[in-house]
Scaffold this active site. Structure first.
Site, PDB file in Angstrom:
ATOM      1  N   LYS C  20       0.822  -1.206   0.000  1.00 54.08           N
ATOM      2  CA  LYS C  20       0.000   0.000   0.000  1.00 54.08           C
ATOM      3  C   LYS C  20       0.860   1.261   0.000  1.00 54.08           C
ATOM      4  CE  LYS C  20      -4.236  -1.842   2.034  1.00 54.08           C
ATOM      5  NZ  LYS C  20      -5.219  -1.691   3.129  1.00 54.08           N
ATOM      6  N   ARG C  25       3.817   5.883  -3.243  1.00 48.91           N
ATOM      7  CA  ARG C  25       4.981   6.477  -3.901  1.00 48.91           C
ATOM      8  C   ARG C  25       4.801   6.462  -5.420  1.00 48.91           C
ATOM      9  NH1 ARG C  25       9.858   2.650  -3.760  1.00 48.91           N
ATOM     10  NH2 ARG C  25       8.320   1.647  -5.101  1.00 48.91           N
ATOM     11  N   VAL C  44       8.859  -8.816  10.015  1.00 51.58           N
ATOM     12  CA  VAL C  44       8.178  -9.338  11.195  1.00 51.58           C
ATOM     13  C   VAL C  44       9.262  -9.681  12.199  1.00 51.58           C
ATOM     14  CG1 VAL C  44       6.769 -11.225  12.076  1.00 51.58           C
ATOM     15  CG2 VAL C  44       6.204 -10.168   9.896  1.00 51.58           C
ATOM     16  N   ASP C  70       5.284  -3.961  18.136  1.00 55.11           N
ATOM     17  CA  ASP C  70       6.113  -3.896  16.931  1.00 55.11           C
ATOM     18  C   ASP C  70       6.456  -5.269  16.367  1.00 55.11           C
ATOM     19  OD1 ASP C  70       7.764  -4.698  18.938  1.00 55.11           O
ATOM     20  OD2 ASP C  70       9.468  -3.471  18.281  1.00 55.11           O
ATOM     21  N   SER C 112      20.270   8.168  22.938  1.00 54.15           N
ATOM     22  CA  SER C 112      21.309   7.553  22.096  1.00 54.15           C
ATOM     23  C   SER C 112      21.608   8.380  20.848  1.00 54.15           C
ATOM     24  CB  SER C 112      20.853   6.168  21.651  1.00 54.15           C
ATOM     25  OG  SER C 112      19.718   6.294  20.809  1.00 54.15           O
ATOM     26  N   GLU C 137       3.749  -1.271  13.964  1.00 48.03           N
ATOM     27  CA  GLU C 137       4.457  -0.008  14.166  1.00 48.03           C
ATOM     28  C   GLU C 137       4.999   0.489  12.830  1.00 48.03           C
ATOM     29  OE1 GLU C 137       7.161   1.203  17.724  1.00 48.03           O
ATOM     30  OE2 GLU C 137       8.513   0.596  16.120  1.00 48.03           O
TER      31      GLU C 137
END
Lengths: 192, 192, 192, 192
Positions: C20, C25, C44, C70, C112, C137
């Site tokens: 999607k 783009r 994943v 996530d 960080s 996420e």
């Protein structure tokens, strides 16, 4: 007419539907179940083919997305005739598109002998300018029906869409024999 | 046995062959010619299936890549029986692999009724450690033969590879009728 | 725990989101517009990484799909810092998923030095058993931020997640210089 | 000029090279080794861009496949500068194509600040009419160098290939800072 832009939502629809329906097949397999979906193909109608229809059917370019229901087309092939109806049920239970119309040419073949289950859907595509509803046609058929349709389409194409009558007749007989073959497969399977 | 590493060159072989053979089909289409290749599929034999063969055939794990010729498998489907031989000619003329063996089960069906043209090749894969020759099997068959093989495989699988004799018999009849159907298609096509 | 089945809806979510967002783009490009999306990746979480988190955070396996946001992750890279916010707006306007949470680590870097815009969504996947809501996420960052994150991740991984303090410090300086570089790019671009 | 047919061998070359080089990365990962290849992209030069070059360089259409070495282009991105040379070594050791030319713009940047290692190869593609040697350009660069090149290309494109002098100057400074950044990364990495 900017065809490149015209095709964008249709191409997106076909790509998404293929990914989704193939995902369904994988899900059955990962669950150790028999998938009613054997394989999935998809295509967007060519510009050439649309332009030919515009002329032949006197279509209005501005209404193409309403008048042509199969610019976006997806095909689901099953091993067995009975799986066609399992797939149709699966499609009916989805919440990501709306079914507008169903035509059962599996049980009621077209005069040519053609068999396939046709479903017209309205599929929401997310464009960067917002949601856009796209008409698409899903055809469900056995792999055997697909063989006949592939060959009929190829012969028709080579004859410029004008098949000689005896050839049409022969093809109808081949379609009928093909369906009878499919039914014997189902009987053997049921005898297990 | 580190199966993950074992499969790497076979997976690469299948991926490359699929890309190459599909490219051939596209080339015919771009040239406005009729492609003898209808579609191409590929798969790597599963670990489960290889382990079962090791046991059944008393294979030596160290010699697997020599003794099993179909760990990498690619299948080319054609519309017409005569296209099978056109594809075989195309494969023979390629310079990117070596043909080791050919078996014509299209003209001479197996007792089960199975029809397909089998070619064993040696395909050079570039590993980061250098070139590696991989055995692969290419099967060429019509889309109709592929329907029968798909159904036979499915029924066999459901019976744990032990089909009842009457079912085997019915399937052989289906295969024969299927081939006869394919031949009628060729006749109609030739009558054009 | 049947991990293979567990991952099915997450894999499907990642595949669909990638298709999607890449489609978006392409749509910009076909419209002759500048796409704020440069490229899209997805993954994943691995079983190994989830199991490590279960132990470290004392998670309950039965609640994984709620506690880990996530497992399905998609990353959108932009050329310019300002494009990150254009993409976030695009995501907010979509009707095919629900945004649950946003964290802007682009403007407010992590200690960080890490910069990225995080969005947690609830995405509906069509399983054969019905619709299933999946947490995913989406990270949006510039291609330059992505370079730093890639290198930081690689060095961290090689040190078994235990980077020596001086290296952490050096990496933070690299992140800051990287962001300053990104800002100079935006200035040059604005001066056009 | 039939561009559709012209592009067939180039498209095939790009597709095959991408599949092969990505396979190399996967092989490193399956072997539990650090891949020097981070990601691979590829593209065929557009008709528009070729036609523009024909005019500007007074090229002969009949000699395009000899005079343009980058109609087929593949790009390999690495995390670290030193990986660029590891990848170059890997490419040199392959037996599936011939290297014709190498230009090291990594160590010796172009005046613009551009850095990348260019390799021109002759790649044999199997057409249905026989083997065909195709020229292709492989570019190897770090992901950081790729960020700069992406941005420089985008700004140049928006200015119709005519960047104002101060912008060119700023971009060269950005390229130099970028390379210095890459070198600090390598130092940190070496300090492990």
């Amino acid at each position: 007419m900017d065809w490149d832009r015209f095709f964008v939502p249709y191409q997106q629809t076909v790509t998404e539907l293929k990914i989704k329906l193939r995902g369904l097949r994988d899900q059955f397999e990962k669950d150790g179940k028999n998938s009613p979906i054997e394989f999935v193909t998809g295509r967007v109608k060519t510009q050439e083919s649309i332009e030919e229809k515009i002329v032949r059917r006197h279509l209005d370019e501005a209404r193409l997305s309403l008048d042509l229901q199969d610019i976006a087309g997806v095909r689901i092939m099953t091993k067995y005739v009975e799986d066609v109806y399992t797939v149709v049920e699966l499609l009916r239970s989805r919440t990501d598109f709306q079914i507008l119309e169903e035509r059962d040419y599996v049980t009621n073949a077209k005069p040519s002998g053609y068999r396939s289950y046709h479903i017209v859907i309205e599929y929401p595509v997310q464009m960067y300018s917002g949601e856009r509803k796209v008409l698409a046609e899903i055809q469900v058929r056995t792999i055997a029906m697909n063989v006949w349709a592939t060959i009929e389409h190829d012969l028709r194409y080579k004859h410029g869409d004008n098949l000689p009558a005896p050839m049409v007749e022969q093809l109808t007989i081949l379609a009928d024999d093909n369906f009878e073959w499919d039914q014997r497969v189902s009987e053997i399977r049921a005898s297990e």
